[in-house]
Scaffold this motif. Structure first.
Motif, short mmCIF file in Angstrom:
data_model
loop_
_atom_site.label_atom_id
_atom_site.label_comp_id
_atom_site.label_asym_id
_atom_site.label_seq_id
_atom_site.Cartn_x
_atom_site.Cartn_y
_atom_site.Cartn_z
N ASP A 169 48.46 49.69 44.58
CA ASP A 169 47.86 48.50 45.19
C ASP A 169 48.55 47.23 44.65
O ASP A 169 48.34 46.86 43.49
CB ASP A 169 46.37 48.48 44.87
CG ASP A 169 45.62 47.35 45.55
OD1 ASP A 169 46.25 46.33 45.88
OD2 ASP A 169 44.41 47.49 45.75
N GLY A 180 47.97 44.07 45.33
CA GLY A 180 47.01 43.03 45.00
C GLY A 180 46.38 43.25 43.64
O GLY A 180 46.27 42.30 42.83
N HIS A 181 45.98 44.48 43.35
CA HIS A 181 45.40 44.77 42.05
C HIS A 181 46.45 44.65 40.95
O HIS A 181 46.13 44.22 39.83
CB HIS A 181 44.78 46.17 42.04
CG HIS A 181 43.96 46.46 40.83
ND1 HIS A 181 44.17 47.55 40.03
CD2 HIS A 181 42.92 45.78 40.28
CE1 HIS A 181 43.31 47.55 39.04
NE2 HIS A 181 42.54 46.48 39.17
N PHE A 182 47.68 45.01 41.26
CA PHE A 182 48.77 44.83 40.29
C PHE A 182 48.87 43.36 39.87
O PHE A 182 48.93 43.05 38.68
CB PHE A 182 50.09 45.31 40.90
CG PHE A 182 51.26 45.28 39.95
CD1 PHE A 182 51.63 46.42 39.28
CD2 PHE A 182 51.97 44.11 39.74
CE1 PHE A 182 52.72 46.40 38.40
CE2 PHE A 182 53.05 44.08 38.86
CZ PHE A 182 53.42 45.23 38.19
N SER A 221 54.08 49.92 34.03
CA SER A 221 52.78 50.23 34.64
C SER A 221 52.58 51.73 34.64
O SER A 221 53.36 52.47 35.25
CB SER A 221 52.73 49.68 36.06
OG SER A 221 51.53 50.07 36.71
N GLU A 235 46.57 41.02 40.16
CA GLU A 235 45.35 40.63 39.45
C GLU A 235 45.44 40.97 37.97
O GLU A 235 44.98 40.21 37.11
CB GLU A 235 44.13 41.34 40.05
CG GLU A 235 43.70 40.84 41.42
CD GLU A 235 42.56 41.67 41.96
OE1 GLU A 235 41.87 42.35 41.16
OE2 GLU A 235 42.36 41.67 43.20
N GLN A 236 46.05 42.10 37.68
CA GLN A 236 46.22 42.51 36.29
C GLN A 236 47.33 41.70 35.59
O GLN A 236 47.23 41.34 34.42
CB GLN A 236 46.59 44.00 36.22
CG GLN A 236 45.53 44.94 36.72
CD GLN A 236 44.46 45.15 35.67
OE1 GLN A 236 43.49 44.40 35.59
NE2 GLN A 236 44.64 46.16 34.85
N GLU A 295 43.66 48.53 31.82
CA GLU A 295 43.16 49.03 33.11
C GLU A 295 44.32 49.44 33.99
O GLU A 295 45.16 48.62 34.35
CB GLU A 295 42.33 47.95 33.82
CG GLU A 295 41.75 48.44 35.14
CD GLU A 295 40.95 47.36 35.86
OE1 GLU A 295 40.53 47.60 37.01
OE2 GLU A 295 40.75 46.29 35.27
N SER A 341 47.36 45.36 29.04
CA SER A 341 46.02 45.47 29.60
C SER A 341 45.64 46.95 29.60
O SER A 341 46.52 47.81 29.70
CB SER A 341 45.95 44.92 31.02
OG SER A 341 46.51 45.84 31.94
N VAL A 360 46.54 50.28 37.27
CA VAL A 360 46.58 49.73 38.62
C VAL A 360 46.06 50.77 39.60
O VAL A 360 46.42 51.95 39.53
CB VAL A 360 48.01 49.30 38.99
CG1 VAL A 360 48.07 48.80 40.43
CG2 VAL A 360 48.51 48.22 38.04
N ARG A 361 45.22 50.33 40.52
CA ARG A 361 44.62 51.25 41.48
C ARG A 361 45.65 51.76 42.48
O ARG A 361 46.66 51.10 42.76
CB ARG A 361 43.49 50.56 42.25
CG ARG A 361 42.26 50.23 41.44
CD ARG A 361 41.13 49.82 42.36
NE ARG A 361 41.46 48.62 43.11
CZ ARG A 361 41.04 47.40 42.78
NH1 ARG A 361 40.30 47.23 41.70
NH2 ARG A 361 41.37 46.35 43.52
N THR A 362 45.38 52.92 43.03
CA THR A 362 46.13 53.42 44.18
C THR A 362 45.17 53.57 45.35
O THR A 362 43.99 53.86 45.17
CB THR A 362 46.80 54.78 43.89
OG1 THR A 362 45.79 55.73 43.51
CG2 THR A 362 47.80 54.65 42.78
#
Length: 328
Positions: A49, A51-53, A15, A55-56, A39, A37, A41-43
């Motif tokens: 994050d 949850g976003h991890f 990541s 989701e990806q 995109e 992917s 992963v958000r921080t």
């Protein structure tokens, strides 16, 4: 995924700033399928994050397991940029999420510097200089980890792509002003890339991707080094910084190895030649070797080893942690 004919398999994930890369495989047969992917992963307030991890990751793994065939995931290794300082939420929530989604019982969470190390050298003592836009050095004697730099482009990352690019642009501005230490050649390159240099501060300072923009000028500095003494001097100074970081983390005993990994090595001989000289001077007992693989390769190595037993590499609260759930 269940059935007597299924193999125990692993999932390896890298990541970073460009998104996720993932591999499914088995210890016996190695990698069987890989996907990516685009995109990142958000921080957020809690760092990376989880949850976003997930989701990806979930759609990637569904595609991977469909391609790999009858494989039951029993071990996962995740190498994540920013894990050491931004990984509290990921460490707290990801093992449980992986267990709920796929029944995974063994999870290794590693800083990307650790997967870079494992990819470059494998489970042996030494040091790895991981250099791209930023720069960090990590070393181990297989009893503990040491790290040097990796403090970002404002406080460190000395010798990195951003550092080289910034130094090259500073030399360009010195030439524009008529100050000592300037380079007319780098000034011409800067104008070719960015336009009139008087507009550089306004174009550069507000950008959120400022380190990457600075690093984008590093190849121009390397291209000028053969004929421009200022550019060559910048790369020599970068090599000294890189060797300083390697010396700070390299084990003192035995015959450790040193490898350079990441995009910075693409600058080639203008940087790697001086780096070899500096490493020989600072660390005469070590041998510089080519990196065997990248951070994803390192995550695969960790995941495969974790799927068959304990890790060779030492654990660390922030650099490399392993969670084992009931059943193992």
């Amino acid at each position: 995924m269940s059935g007597a004919s299924e193999e125990s398999g692993f999932l390896a994930v890298d990541s970073g700033g460009s998104g996720l890369r993932a591999v499914v495989g088995t210890a016996e047969r190695g990698p069987l399928a890989r996907r990516a992917s685009g995109e990142p992963v958000r921080t957020g307030d809690r760092g990376i994050d989880p949850g976003h991890f997930m989701e990806q990751l979930v759609p990637l793994v569904r595609a991977l397991t469909a391609e790999a065939g009858a494989v039951t995931l029993t071990a996962v290794a995740v190498g994540a940029a920013g894990l050491a300082s931004l990984g509290a939420g990921l460490r707290a929530e990801l093992p449980g999420a992986l267990a709920r989604e796929w029944g995974v019982r063994r999870v290794a969470l590693a800083a990307d510097a650790v997967t870079a190390y494992m990819g470059a050298l494998g489970p042996r003592p030494g040091a790895v200089i991981a250099g791209g836009t930023g720069l960090i050095a990590v070393g181990t004697d297989l009893t503990g980890w040491r790290r040097a730099d990796g403090w970002g482009h404002l406080l460190g990352d000395c010798g990195s792509g951003a550092w080289i690019g910034r130094a090259g642009l500073e030399a360009a501005l010195r030439a524009h002003d008529g100050r000592e230490g300037g380079s007319a050649r780098l000034l011409a390159c800067a104008q070719e890339v960015f336009g009139p240099v008087v507009g550089l501060p306004g174009a550069l300072y507000p950008r959120p991707d400022r380190p990457a923009v600075l690093a984008s000028f590093a190849p121009r500095v390397a291209a000028c080094a053969g004929e421009d003494p200022v550019a060559a001097g910048i790369l020599r100074e970068a090599a000294r910084h890189m060797a300083d970081s390697a010396a700070a983390v390299c084990p003192a005993g035995g015959e450790p190895r040193v490898a350079v990994t990441g995009g910075l090595s693409k600058l080639g001989d203008p940087l790697l030649g001086p780096l070899d000289e500096e490493l020989t001077r600072r660390l005469p007992q070590v041998r510089r070797v080519p990196a065997e693989g990248d951070p994803l390769h390192g995550a695969v190595r960790i995941a495969a080893e974790l799927s068959t037993g304990p890790l060779t590499l030492p654990g660390d609260e922030t650099m490399l942690s392993v969670t084992t759930r009931p059943g193992d």
